[in-house]
Scaffold this motif. Structure first.
Motif, PDB file in Angstrom:
ATOM      1  N   LEU A  49       0.854  -1.134  -0.234  1.00 24.80           N
ATOM      2  CA  LEU A  49      -0.288  -0.449  -0.353  1.00 24.80           C
ATOM      3  C   LEU A  49       0.722   1.374   0.296  1.00 24.80           C
ATOM      4  O   LEU A  49       0.813   2.201  -0.315  1.00 24.80           O
ATOM      5  CB  LEU A  49      -0.919   0.153   1.168  1.00 24.80           C
ATOM      6  CG  LEU A  49      -1.391  -1.022   1.119  1.00 24.80           C
ATOM      7  CD1 LEU A  49      -2.809  -0.932   2.883  1.00 24.80           C
ATOM      8  CD2 LEU A  49      -2.627  -1.318  -0.027  1.00 24.80           C
ATOM      9  N   SER A  50       1.932   0.899   0.298  1.00 25.90           N
ATOM     10  CA  SER A  50       2.573   2.067   0.542  1.00 25.90           C
ATOM     11  C   SER A  50       2.766   3.040  -0.345  1.00 25.90           C
ATOM     12  O   SER A  50       3.118   4.988  -0.194  1.00 25.90           O
ATOM     13  CB  SER A  50       4.613   1.982   1.056  1.00 25.90           C
ATOM     14  OG  SER A  50       4.147   1.256   2.572  1.00 25.90           O
ATOM     15  N   PRO A  51       3.132   2.446  -1.705  1.00 22.83           N
ATOM     16  CA  PRO A  51       3.519   3.205  -2.967  1.00 22.83           C
ATOM     17  C   PRO A  51       2.475   3.791  -3.747  1.00 22.83           C
ATOM     18  O   PRO A  51       2.263   4.475  -4.660  1.00 22.83           O
ATOM     19  CB  PRO A  51       3.907   1.696  -3.984  1.00 22.83           C
ATOM     20  CG  PRO A  51       4.056   1.034  -3.336  1.00 22.83           C
ATOM     21  CD  PRO A  51       3.728   1.030  -1.776  1.00 22.83           C
ATOM     22  N   LEU A  52       0.811   3.843  -2.937  1.00 21.82           N
ATOM     23  CA  LEU A  52      -0.338   4.177  -3.068  1.00 21.82           C
ATOM     24  C   LEU A  52      -0.588   5.194  -2.803  1.00 21.82           C
ATOM     25  O   LEU A  52       0.426   6.212  -1.770  1.00 21.82           O
ATOM     26  CB  LEU A  52      -1.577   3.072  -2.964  1.00 21.82           C
ATOM     27  CG  LEU A  52      -1.105   1.689  -3.766  1.00 21.82           C
ATOM     28  CD1 LEU A  52      -2.776   1.019  -3.023  1.00 21.82           C
ATOM     29  CD2 LEU A  52      -1.088   2.235  -5.262  1.00 21.82           C
ATOM     30  N   GLY A  53      -1.974   6.248  -4.004  1.00 16.94           N
ATOM     31  CA  GLY A  53      -2.036   7.546  -3.557  1.00 16.94           C
ATOM     32  C   GLY A  53      -2.254   7.418  -1.846  1.00 16.94           C
ATOM     33  O   GLY A  53      -3.082   6.826  -1.823  1.00 16.94           O
ATOM     34  N   ALA A  54      -2.396   8.583  -1.709  1.00 22.38           N
ATOM     35  CA  ALA A  54      -3.472   8.788   0.143  1.00 22.38           C
ATOM     36  C   ALA A  54      -4.768   8.083  -0.211  1.00 22.38           C
ATOM     37  O   ALA A  54      -5.338   7.395   0.517  1.00 22.38           O
ATOM     38  CB  ALA A  54      -2.761  10.289   1.096  1.00 22.38           C
ATOM     39  N   ALA A  55      -5.675   8.897  -1.395  1.00 23.47           N
ATOM     40  CA  ALA A  55      -6.403   8.954  -1.524  1.00 23.47           C
ATOM     41  C   ALA A  55      -7.267   6.763  -1.341  1.00 23.47           C
ATOM     42  O   ALA A  55      -8.289   6.273  -0.745  1.00 23.47           O
ATOM     43  CB  ALA A  55      -7.415   9.419  -2.506  1.00 23.47           C
ATOM     44  N   LEU A  56      -6.255   6.517  -2.438  1.00 26.83           N
ATOM     45  CA  LEU A  56      -6.597   5.118  -2.360  1.00 26.83           C
ATOM     46  C   LEU A  56      -6.055   4.792  -1.340  1.00 26.83           C
ATOM     47  O   LEU A  56      -6.794   3.446  -1.004  1.00 26.83           O
ATOM     48  CB  LEU A  56      -5.660   4.933  -4.013  1.00 26.83           C
ATOM     49  CG  LEU A  56      -5.691   3.251  -4.156  1.00 26.83           C
ATOM     50  CD1 LEU A  56      -7.586   3.019  -4.413  1.00 26.83           C
ATOM     51  CD2 LEU A  56      -4.915   2.850  -5.324  1.00 26.83           C
ATOM     52  N   ARG A  57      -5.173   4.869  -0.826  1.00 25.10           N
ATOM     53  CA  ARG A  57      -5.236   3.930   0.535  1.00 25.10           C
ATOM     54  C   ARG A  57      -6.025   3.928   1.914  1.00 25.10           C
ATOM     55  O   ARG A  57      -5.741   3.129   2.084  1.00 25.10           O
ATOM     56  CB  ARG A  57      -2.981   4.369   0.827  1.00 25.10           C
ATOM     57  CG  ARG A  57      -2.116   3.795   1.750  1.00 25.10           C
ATOM     58  CD  ARG A  57      -0.845   4.222   2.098  1.00 25.10           C
ATOM     59  NE  ARG A  57      -1.183   5.624   2.593  1.00 25.10           N
ATOM     60  CZ  ARG A  57      -0.046   6.189   1.281  1.00 25.10           C
ATOM     61  NH1 ARG A  57       0.160   6.395   0.525  1.00 25.10           N
ATOM     62  NH2 ARG A  57      -0.663   7.389   1.826  1.00 25.10           N
ATOM     63  N   ASP A  58      -6.416   4.893   1.386  1.00 23.40           N
ATOM     64  CA  ASP A  58      -6.997   5.773   2.774  1.00 23.40           C
ATOM     65  C   ASP A  58      -8.582   4.660   2.092  1.00 23.40           C
ATOM     66  O   ASP A  58      -8.714   4.298   3.263  1.00 23.40           O
ATOM     67  CB  ASP A  58      -7.750   6.671   2.629  1.00 23.40           C
ATOM     68  CG  ASP A  58      -6.624   7.423   3.667  1.00 23.40           C
ATOM     69  OD1 ASP A  58      -5.548   7.043   4.410  1.00 23.40           O
ATOM     70  OD2 ASP A  58      -6.652   8.609   3.861  1.00 23.40           O
TER      71      ASP A  58
END
Length: 292
Positions: A49-58
């Motif tokens: 999840l770390s490389p994903l954008g903040a919105a998608l990660r949330d």
């Protein structure tokens, strides 16, 4: 344990009760197996999840947290004030009852948790916590407190959402402890809003249940099994209006304001009498901080 650490009078024997229905051993075992499987899945997928954008990660974190709660048979009820999914830095503060509080808050406010350093060594849960960016505090070392506050302030200044349980220990949910003020200094230093939230666990009748309470000398395994056995549990999180940055000049008044908000009558009412902005989702350990 150091004498200056916060303590609660709650015990598993006196407080870990559930007045609602109970499920059979087979169903409870299935819940436990499903819940642990989801925890393991979280451990394995967290690094991805770390490389994903903040919105998608949330969004993915919220879905995982809700699935975990449902796996243990809990309905999830959100109540209170609407909030922005993302924005500036925010210190989220809540009362503390159970290890379930962590996925419950993550179902609404994914962010960086502050937890006691012992959680790092917990099986499965410790890996999930560390992989999710948890900030750990050594509660037994008073000298470590200023460094913890600086770490929190830095995380907030970088735009992070940080989640803290300022009572410093778990309570059964019938009573609430005093909010220690140290973490609120980080909000002042970083000019961050403070968002109080109230956590309550309820039986099908709407009465409070303390079956999820993880208190005293309780073991994680015993607590997991007690939750899996409890039938008809609802995990309720009431999101209260934010305390804007700049509204307080000292940490003690800010801590008292947040504590009063969480303990207020409006926060303690059953969700049926509170404005609900998200429909209830049907069902399919002591952490935190040091004193001021």
């Amino acid at each position: 344990m150091s004498v200056w650490l916060p303590t609660a009078p709650c015990t598993p024997q006196g407080c870990g009760t559930h007045a609602g229905p109970a499920v059979g051993v087979t169903a409870a075992a299935a819940r436990l197996l499903t819940g642990i499987s989801l925890l393991v899945t979280g451990v394995l997928l967290a690094p991805l999840l770390s490389p994903l954008g903040a919105a998608l990660r949330d969004r993915l974190t919220r879905r995982w947290a809700r699935a975990l709660l449902r796996a243990f048979g809990l309905r999830i009820r959100f109540a209170g004030a609407p909030f922005a999914r993302r924005g500036g830095p925010m210190l989220v503060v809540a009362n503390h009852i159970s290890w379930l509080d962590i996925p419950l808050i993550a179902a609404v406010f994914p962010g960086r948790m502050l937890a006691k350093s012992e959680i790092r060594s917990w099986p499965v849960l410790g890996r999930v916590a560390a992989g999710g960016g948890t900030l750990f505090v050594e509660r037994e070392r008073l000298r470590a407190l200023p460094g913890t506050v600086r770490t929190l302030a830095t995380a907030l200044s970088e735009g992070s959402r940080v989640i803290v349980f300022p009572e410093g220990c778990t309570w059964c949910g019938r009573e609430q402890g005093r909010f220690t003020s140290a973490v609120f200094q980080a909000a002042l230093d970083a000019a961050a809003d403070v968002r109080p939230v109230r956590i309550t666990y309820r039986t099908p009748s709407g009465a409070r249940s303390s079956a999820p309470a993880f208190v005293g000398d309780d073991t994680l395994l015993a607590s997991l099994w007690r939750v899996a056995k409890a039938g008809g549990l609802t995990a309720e999180i009431a999101v209260l209006p934010p305390i804007p940055a700049g509204s307080h000049t000292d940490r003690r008044s800010l801590a008292l304001d947040a504590q009063t908000a969480v303990a207020s009558d409006s926060a303690n009412r059953p969700a049926s009498s509170v404005h609900q902005w998200v429909k209830a989702i049907p069902a399919s350990a002591s952490s935190a901080l040091t004193p001021s």
